[in-house]
Write a protein that holds these residues in place. Structure first.
Motif, PDB file in Angstrom:
ATOM      1  N   MET A 697       1.197  -1.111   0.027  1.00  0.00           N
ATOM      2  CA  MET A 697       0.098   0.092   0.081  1.00  0.00           C
ATOM      3  C   MET A 697       0.875   0.909   0.428  1.00  0.00           C
ATOM      4  O   MET A 697       0.225   2.277  -0.502  1.00  0.00           O
ATOM      5  N   GLY A 698       1.966   0.879   1.111  1.00  0.00           N
ATOM      6  CA  GLY A 698       3.039   2.311   0.393  1.00  0.00           C
ATOM      7  C   GLY A 698       2.592   2.499   2.126  1.00  0.00           C
ATOM      8  O   GLY A 698       1.698   2.842   2.761  1.00  0.00           O
ATOM      9  N   PRO A 699       3.125   3.977   2.455  1.00  0.00           N
ATOM     10  CA  PRO A 699       2.740   4.473   3.614  1.00  0.00           C
ATOM     11  C   PRO A 699       1.706   5.199   3.788  1.00  0.00           C
ATOM     12  O   PRO A 699       0.829   5.569   4.750  1.00  0.00           O
ATOM     13  N   ALA A 702      -0.901   3.434   3.627  1.00  0.00           N
ATOM     14  CA  ALA A 702      -1.800   2.410   4.596  1.00  0.00           C
ATOM     15  C   ALA A 702      -2.287   3.659   5.879  1.00  0.00           C
ATOM     16  O   ALA A 702      -2.525   2.884   6.120  1.00  0.00           O
ATOM     17  N   ALA A 703      -1.443   4.267   6.035  1.00  0.00           N
ATOM     18  CA  ALA A 703      -2.392   5.351   6.582  1.00  0.00           C
ATOM     19  C   ALA A 703      -3.720   5.436   6.869  1.00  0.00           C
ATOM     20  O   ALA A 703      -4.460   5.292   7.339  1.00  0.00           O
ATOM     21  N   ALA A 704      -4.053   5.472   5.118  1.00  0.00           N
ATOM     22  CA  ALA A 704      -5.854   5.428   4.420  1.00  0.00           C
ATOM     23  C   ALA A 704      -6.862   4.473   5.324  1.00  0.00           C
ATOM     24  O   ALA A 704      -7.552   4.494   5.508  1.00  0.00           O
ATOM     25  N   ARG A 744       1.542   8.374  14.888  1.00  0.00           N
ATOM     26  CA  ARG A 744       1.142   9.335  15.325  1.00  0.00           C
ATOM     27  C   ARG A 744       1.199  10.334  14.844  1.00  0.00           C
ATOM     28  O   ARG A 744      -0.221  11.334  15.535  1.00  0.00           O
ATOM     29  N   SER A 745       1.135  10.537  13.670  1.00  0.00           N
ATOM     30  CA  SER A 745       0.690  11.477  12.321  1.00  0.00           C
ATOM     31  C   SER A 745      -0.462  11.131  12.484  1.00  0.00           C
ATOM     32  O   SER A 745      -1.302  12.428  11.769  1.00  0.00           O
ATOM     33  N   LEU A 746      -1.354   9.977  13.106  1.00  0.00           N
ATOM     34  CA  LEU A 746      -2.780  10.561  12.968  1.00  0.00           C
ATOM     35  C   LEU A 746      -3.117  10.091  14.009  1.00  0.00           C
ATOM     36  O   LEU A 746      -5.141   9.674  13.728  1.00  0.00           O
TER      37      LEU A 746
END
Length: 789
Positions: A697-699, A702-704, A744-746
């Motif tokens: 997915m890529g970073p 993955a975040a999504a 943590r950015s999420l």
């Protein structure tokens, strides 16, 4: 109103008021198409304006003129097509007059100069050129065609068409609009329509209203279309086109059909042709009344070009696609981009399309057979983007399914398929509900494991169509050479991983023809001797089955031996898609669905927990995804042995079946996010951990997914070989510091975990945060194996 024959239906349609017909037509359309309104993003290529017919309403047909080329040259065709491709079009719509060479010397001379005898022969060559050079899918409307001409065009087009226009023979008599137009004889056009059915060509037809026909004649034409379609199933769309008076024609001052007449005809078409038929009304011919057309029963806007005008109706500009999407959303529908071949035909391309065209269609389509809605693909560095949200409401059916899932009830296959099909506001609702459920089940903690992947051999005697990792013993095509790791190298990597803070080794490889069950047992014993505290997460159900067979043991007995040797858990790979119809195409010699589930069941029975996976986005459809999820849910209810579910999107770049034109480009980003969200809902409450694969997915991707129901970021990996072989560009390691920064950015809390989702010792975490640079790996060449004991 229930009717038993065409005569009764026709009379009822003629007598019923419009306000009675429209709601019935709208309900019928919704039964077949739900909230979707489709269109095709196309470029219009007017191959020639010459025509032997003289229809009294047409400004497209022109006479030969000195200094004006009779046909577009190949360079002209390519120039227009390339502009369309650059603008994101998927369709090259070829329009042309009927057989002008039968009327004009100029046409015959021009064709001879181009190296062709007939207009349709030249058309076939230009379709082939556009398909080959631009990737656009040609759709051809050349008028009457012979069997041979249709068959020839079928090799280079995604679809073909001919407007029936009318069944009225009166219109071909003196004073009628088709007088002097030999190709407009109704029976001849019906013959072409029938030939296309015999040759299994996805076909477009329709009627033109307001040219002197009666309403009864319109209904007769629609009934004739329905009759032929019932026999062959090839009519993919029916256009209801309203006559527009044009200066310079014999009907320049004729009255145009009013809106009510158009709405009546659309509603009648829907009620005659049924809920599944695609019924279209061109939006540029009826500006300002889109909601009324939708309410009358259409489900398609036809081809809309961001590049070229409507050469047949040049006075009527196309609506901007963004505005069409907005107005469609305002009417409660969702605009989707389709290919020139409609989804049901795209999903059965082996029946309806020539091989080269089928390959292009597969690569350009999503799991539903619609056009892909982004340029992202798993493993690529293209930044993903979430779908736009235009609709103001959510489908109540989606809300009902979500409520059922959140309540812990088992969803049915059609309900899961409906969730996978969500778009726009419905998509947003599904992902939001999944994330709410994630928060309720798992809180705001996102976990990951510090591990190392060891793929001990890429030699494999299976020939899975999706795999770019495995090699024959002498085969060095694709990425890398064959290798077979020495036991000393496996142990060296295990020790190094422990020193870098790992708590898990994930070991998988190809099915080496010289491996036996003792090979796998020996690997476990050697690792446990060297690094007693390391958790061994190893051997897919396929490796387990193969190892057991070589020792003459039952699967359960072999698993027990592996456990004694130090095996801690099993990866739930080799599942691919738990749908045997799909498995027969992508891995025919591999385990069946039942066999894979039996291995997992046996492992769970021995206290060996496993992960569960799915590989999706190749040639399967969402019904297969639903079957897969339900199989996992049912086994989890029986055994409780799955620790997590890991969606693995198909990475296409080096996959053999993609290179051979037999697979899609992986899932779209919308589909990939939905896989995580729908899994969260479907597998609740049995499987509580949904993992997203950063390497695929890529970073950003993955975040999504972590905002759409996933709660686990998987492993740091250290070395990743299988996805890299397939073409992913996302690296081989995602170190703990980077993982925690992303988490943590999420606004979430990171936590290192063990393989079985327990805590890790402080010493392990500290070691992982000060890891040394990895030493170069050694890939031992293939060798004659001694039995490992």
């Amino acid at each position: 109103m229930t009717v038993t024959n065409d005569s009764a239906l026709t009379q009822w349609l003629l007598d019923a008021p419009l306000m009675e017909l429209m709601p019935r037509a709208e309900r019928s359309r919704d039964e077949g198409h739900g909230r979707l309104m489709s269109y095709s993003r196309k470029v219009f290529i007017p191959l020639t304006h010459l025509c032997r017919d003289v229809c009294h309403y047409c400004t497209f047909a022109q006479r030969p003129r000195a200094g004006k080329a009779a046909y577009l040259s190949p360079d002209d065709v390519l120039s227009i097509a390339r502009a369309g491709a650059a603008a994101g079009c998927t369709e090259a719509l070829f329009t042309l007059g009927d057989k002008p060479e039968l009327r004009y010397h100029a046409a015959r001379d021009a064709l001879a100069a181009l190296g062709h005898e007939t207009t349709i022969g030249y058309l076939e060559a230009m379709c082939a050129l556009v398909l080959r050079e631009t990737g656009l899918l040609p759709h051809a409307n050349p008028g009457l065609m012979s069997r041979e001409e249709i068959a020839g065009l079928r090799t280079v087009t995604a679809s073909q068409g001919i407007m029936l226009e009318s069944l009225s023979e009166r219109l071909c008599e003196p004073g009628g609009v088709h007088y002097g137009s030999p190709d407009k004889r109704p029976q001849l056009r019906l013959d072409t329509l029938r030939l296309a059915g015999e040759l299994q060509v996805p076909f477009t037809t329709g009627i033109l209203i307001g040219i002197g026909e009666t309403r009864r004649e319109r209904l007769d034409a629609l009934c004739a279309i329905r009759e032929i379609h019932a026999e062959y199933g090839h009519v993919q769309e029916v256009i209801v086109q309203n006559f527009r008076a044009k200066p310079g024609t014999k009907r320049a001052n004729a009255a145009e059909p009013d809106l009510d007449d158009l709405l009546w005809t659309v509603a009648a078409a829907r009620l005659i042709l049924g809920s599944e038929m695609n019924i279209q009304a061109p939006p540029n011919l009826s500006p300002g009344v889109f909601p009324r057309l939708i309410a009358a029963g259409i489900n398609d806007w036809g081809g809309v070009s961001p590049v070229t005008p409507d050469h047949v109706n040049p006075e009527a500009p196309w609506p901007a696609i963004v505005e069409l999407a907005r107005q469609t959303a305002d009417a409660g529908k969702l605009l989707v981009n389709r290919l020139p071949v409609y989804p049901s035909y795209a999903r059965s391309s082996e029946i309806w399309l020539a091989p080269e065209v089928a390959s292009r269609v597969l690569r350009m389509s999503d799991a539903e057979g619609l056009a892909r809605d982004d340029d992202w693909a798993p493993g690529s560095l293209v930044s993903p983007r979430m779908p736009a949200i235009l609709a103001r409401s959510v489908d109540p059916a989606v809300d009902r399914i979500i409520a059922k899932a959140v309540g812990g009830d088992r969803l049915e296959e059609p309900e899961i398929v409906r969730l996978f099909a969500t778009r726009d506001a419905d998509f947003e609702r599904v992902t939001f509900a999944a994330d709410e459920l994630r928060q309720a089940v798992s809180g705001d903690t996102i976990r990951y494991v510090v591990n190392r992947n060891i793929n001990y051999t890429n030699i494999c005697y299976y020939r899975c169509q999706f795999c770019a990792f495995s090699k024959g013993k002498k085969h060095e095509a694709l990425r890398g050479a064959p290798y077979d790791l020495a036991l000393e190298e496996i142990v060296r990597r295990a020790v190094e991983a422990w020193d870098r803070g790992a708590t898990e080794l994930c070991l998988q490889g190809g099915i080496h023809p010289e491996y036996t069950g003792e090979t796998y047992l020996g690997i476990c014993r050697a690792i446990k001797t060297a690094v007693p505290g390391m958790h061994i997460h190893a051997f897919s159900p396929l490796e387990v089955t193969q190892g057991a067979a070589t020792l003459g043991l039952s699967v359960r007995s072999f698993l027990a031996a592996l456990k004694t040797a130090g095996l801690g858990t099993l990866p739930g790979t080799a599942a691919e898609i738990l749908d045997d119809e799909v498995r027969a195409k992508i891995c025919p010699d591999k385990l069946t669905t039942a066999e894979w589930l039996d291995v997992a069941r046996a492992a769970h029975g021995l206290g060996l927990r496993t992960t569960s996976t799915i590989m999706y986005g190749h040639l399967e459809q969402s019904s297969s995804w639903a079957k897969h999820l339900l199989a996992l849910r049912d086994l989890q209810k029986e055994t409780g042995g799955f620790t997590e579910f890991v969606p693995l999107p198909f990475v296409h770049m080096e996959a053999p079946m993609y290179l051979r034109g037999r697979a899609r480009r992986g899932p779209t980003f919308r589909e990939a996010v939905l896989m995580h969200a729908v899994a969260r809902l479907t597998l609740h409450p049995g499987i509580t951990n949904i993992q997203t694969s950063w390497v695929k997915m890529g970073p950003q991707g993955a975040a999504a997914c972590l905002k759409a129901g996933a709660n686990d970021l998987g492993g740091t990996l250290m070395n990743e070989s299988i996805s890299r072989a397939a073409g992913t560009e996302h690296g081989q390691e995602f170190p703990p510091e980077a993982m925690e920064q992303l988490i943590r950015s999420l606004g979430r809390q990171p936590e290192q975990r063990s393989t079985s989702y327990g805590p890790v010792m402080t010493e392990r975490r500290q070691a992982s945060m000060r890891a040394a640079v990895l030493a170069p790996v050694i890939l031992t060449p293939p060798r004659k194996l001694a039995v490992v004991g």
